[in-house]
Scaffold this active site. Structure first.
Site, PDB file in Angstrom:
ATOM      1  N   ASN A   1       0.838  -1.159   0.034  1.00  0.00           N
ATOM      2  CA  ASN A   1      -0.002  -0.012  -0.012  1.00  0.00           C
ATOM      3  C   ASN A   1       0.750   1.179   0.023  1.00  0.00           C
ATOM      4  O   ASN A   1       0.487   2.217  -0.628  1.00  0.00           O
ATOM      5  CB  ASN A   1      -1.142   0.025   1.128  1.00  0.00           C
ATOM      6  CG  ASN A   1      -0.415  -0.138   2.615  1.00  0.00           C
ATOM      7  OD1 ASN A   1       0.836  -0.623   2.550  1.00  0.00           O
ATOM      8  ND2 ASN A   1      -0.940   0.088   3.486  1.00  0.00           N
TER       9      ASN A   1
ATOM     10  N   GLU B   1       4.100  -4.477  12.548  1.00  0.00           N
ATOM     11  CA  GLU B   1       3.173  -3.328  12.513  1.00  0.00           C
ATOM     12  C   GLU B   1       2.079  -4.131  11.714  1.00  0.00           C
ATOM     13  O   GLU B   1       2.226  -4.148  10.243  1.00  0.00           O
ATOM     14  CB  GLU B   1       3.582  -2.400  11.525  1.00  0.00           C
ATOM     15  CG  GLU B   1       2.986  -0.943  11.760  1.00  0.00           C
ATOM     16  CD  GLU B   1       1.935  -0.781  10.658  1.00  0.00           C
ATOM     17  OE1 GLU B   1       0.740  -1.026  10.840  1.00  0.00           O
ATOM     18  OE2 GLU B   1       2.790  -0.372   9.489  1.00  0.00           O
TER      19      GLU B   1
ATOM     20  N   CYS C   1      -3.377   1.055   7.018  1.00  0.00           N
ATOM     21  CA  CYS C   1      -3.645   0.576   8.399  1.00  0.00           C
ATOM     22  C   CYS C   1      -4.093   1.266   9.228  1.00  0.00           C
ATOM     23  O   CYS C   1      -4.711   0.901  10.189  1.00  0.00           O
ATOM     24  CB  CYS C   1      -2.005  -0.175   8.807  1.00  0.00           C
ATOM     25  SG  CYS C   1      -1.011   0.904   8.862  1.00  0.00           S
TER      26      CYS C   1
ATOM     27  N   GLU D   1       8.658   2.219  14.805  1.00  0.00           N
ATOM     28  CA  GLU D   1       9.272   2.460  13.409  1.00  0.00           C
ATOM     29  C   GLU D   1       9.640   4.013  13.060  1.00  0.00           C
ATOM     30  O   GLU D   1      10.189   4.049  11.798  1.00  0.00           O
ATOM     31  CB  GLU D   1       8.359   2.006  12.355  1.00  0.00           C
ATOM     32  CG  GLU D   1       8.329   0.191  12.243  1.00  0.00           C
ATOM     33  CD  GLU D   1       7.968  -0.111  11.111  1.00  0.00           C
ATOM     34  OE1 GLU D   1       8.841  -1.172  10.467  1.00  0.00           O
ATOM     35  OE2 GLU D   1       7.154   0.327  10.352  1.00  0.00           O
TER      36      GLU D   1
END
Length: 503
Positions: A166, A267, A301, A479
């Site tokens: 994505n 994640e 997400c 992250e």
């Protein structure tokens, strides 16, 4: 390597950016099997490139190259690593138009969004170029006389990065920038839908001066992804795995890494709630929700999946949201009028359609959209209308399944406690959003919503300087953000020194 030999002309300003071979140990190579796979433009359902189908038999060579490179790269100074990242960053920015074109054809997102992704992605290269020189050890006073205790940070080693489709540029750079700043080397496996953008990054990393073996990219098919990923996770020379993707796959990878106790950053899925209270500024709320939800056709997400609206403003907000949603223009990402592109994979259209039909069957009303979308020129593509559904209830699929598509479901609520219970009634905990002008309520929501990131009168709040990561079944590790993200790629080593003739 030049342009792809297909009916689609990419029209790149610099054809050298088009790379359709794997990049391992500074070499552009084919898979040992000799097999290749097709890359499909989701806006037209047409093939526009092919890539090598790397398999588990190709893993050992890539990891061995990364390990060999690590032995010397780990000894580079923080300033040298910062300079490399800065050159890498400059090259990406210099070629952003061509990279954006590749992103449109790989993901389907509109050109403006592709440009936005590159701006977002390079915020990580810039940030971690600074982080490379901000790493510090520590010194502690010892409880026992004559002792000194101190720590140093050292890079972990070879890192495997498993990257989704994505945001293929942003996700790989968020991982690679931190790893390279720390002095680690990397083997990246891009998603089967979007390998070309990752290979372009490999080419630019080479041009920036990264030594061979420091950054390696292994494209593969969906069929080969499980075996190749397992081989990376179980390889004894891989010291860390960073994965962005579904919770189901994250748990599988975690099991693969368990025997060797590899360090993991996961994640995972979102199913994020979005709360709108009676005292919210509805214009401000819509301004945040529309891009949060419909950016890349809802395939993020951290997008809003369940929108809870207090009764006092439910009808007004639903009408305003539907009006704003109708203004979106669906089409191919390179069309100038397009504000929302196709979904990246055909199965995504089926999932959204199934959730809409389930909601209808259970009593919801569709305020706008709700149908598959066909292009006027007759070409196929993976399109679905941006959709708003009112009267959603907890028994609907959209309440407990992450949609990953352009569907907003509006759930009414009465009280703050009711909204918090509904928002937290999920195994996920990536992000939550709340809109209110009551500062006391806002702080309560910040503390009581079960998610790793809370947007407070804000939509998408992901930024290089802010820690990114979830809780519960949305994973663990960070992250981005100061110190925390780069520390995911270090070991902390403690030294204890005993002195003579000193206190």
């Amino acid at each position: 390597m030049g342009e792809a030999n297909t009916s689609i002309n990419l029209n790149l300003k610099n054809p050298e950016l088009f790379r359709d071979k794997a990049y391992v140990d500074g070499q552009w190579i084919e898979a040992k099997s000799g097999k290749r796979f097709d890359i499909i433009d989701p806006g037209s359902d047409q093939k526009f490139a092919t890539c090598p189908d790397m398999g588990p038999e190709d893993v050992d060579g890539a990891v061995a190259a990364a390990e060999a490179a690590f032995r010397s790269f780990r000894r580079t100074t923080p300033r040298a690593r910062a300079d490399l990242l800065a050159r890498f960053d400059a090259l990406i920015r210099a070629h952003r138009d061509d990279i954006a074109t590749l992103l449109v054809y790989e993901t389907g997102k509109p050109l403006a969004e592709a440009q936005g992704e590159i701006e977002y992605a390079t915020s990580f290269t810039r940030w971690f170029a600074g982080e490379a020189e901000r790493v510090q050890g520590s010194v502690f006073p010892a409880a026992i006389p004559g002792r000194r205790v101190f720590t140093i940070k050292q890079p972990l080693g070879v890192v495997a990065a498993l990257v989704p489709w994505n945001f293929p540029i942003a996700m790989i750079l968020r991982k690679a920038s931190a790893a390279l700043a720390a002095g680690c080397t990397m083997v990246a496996k891009p998603s089967p839908e979007t390998p070309l953008s990752a290979l372009t990054l490999a080419y630019l990393a080479e041009q920036a001066g990264y030594p061979k073996g420091v950054f390696n990219v292994m494209p593969t098919t969906l069929a080969n992804t499980p075996a190749l990923s397992e081989a990376l996770c179980k390889h004894p020379l891989v010291k860390k795995v960073s994965f962005t993707g579904s919770t189901r796959v994250g748990k599988i990878l975690s099991a693969h890494c368990a025997d060797s106790l590899k360090k993991l950053t996961l994640e995972l899925g979102g199913n994020c709630p979005f709360l709108v209270f009676d005292d919210a500024n509805l214009e401000q709320t819509c301004d945040a929700l529309i891009p949060l939800k419909f950016r890349h056709a809802g395939q993020a997400c951290i997008t809003a999946n369940r929108v809870y609206v207090q009764r006092g403003v439910y009808d007004a907000f639903a009408a305003l949201l539907a009006e704003r949603t109708r203004k979106l223009r669906v089409g191919h990402g390179l069309d100038a009028d397009t504000t929302m592109g196709p979904l990246t994979v055909a199965s995504g259209v089926d999932k959204v359609a199934a959730q809409v039909e389930d909601a209808r069957a259970r009593g919801a009303s569709v305020l706008t959209g709700g149908r598959r979308f066909g292009r006027k020129d007759g070409k196929n593509g993976y399109y679905f209308e941006p959709t708003v559904v009112a009267g959603a209830t907890p028994d609907m699929r959209v309440a407990h399944e992450e949609t990953f598509g352009p569907l907003i479901a509006l759930f009414p609520f009465e009280t703050e406690d009711e909204a918090v219970r509904a928002a937290n009634n999920t195994s996920m905990g990536l992000a939550s959003y709340c809109f209110t002008k009551n500062v006391d309520r806002m702080w309560r929501l910040f503390e009581n919503l079960e998610a790793g990131m809370i947007g407070m009168n804000s939509g998408n709040s992901s930024a290089a300087e802010a820690p990114f990561g979830g809780i519960k079944d949305s994973g663990f590790g960070k992250e981005s953000g100061k110190d925390v993200a780069i520390n995911e790629y270090f070991i902390t080593k403690t030294g204890t020194l005993t002195l003579e003739g000193q206190y």
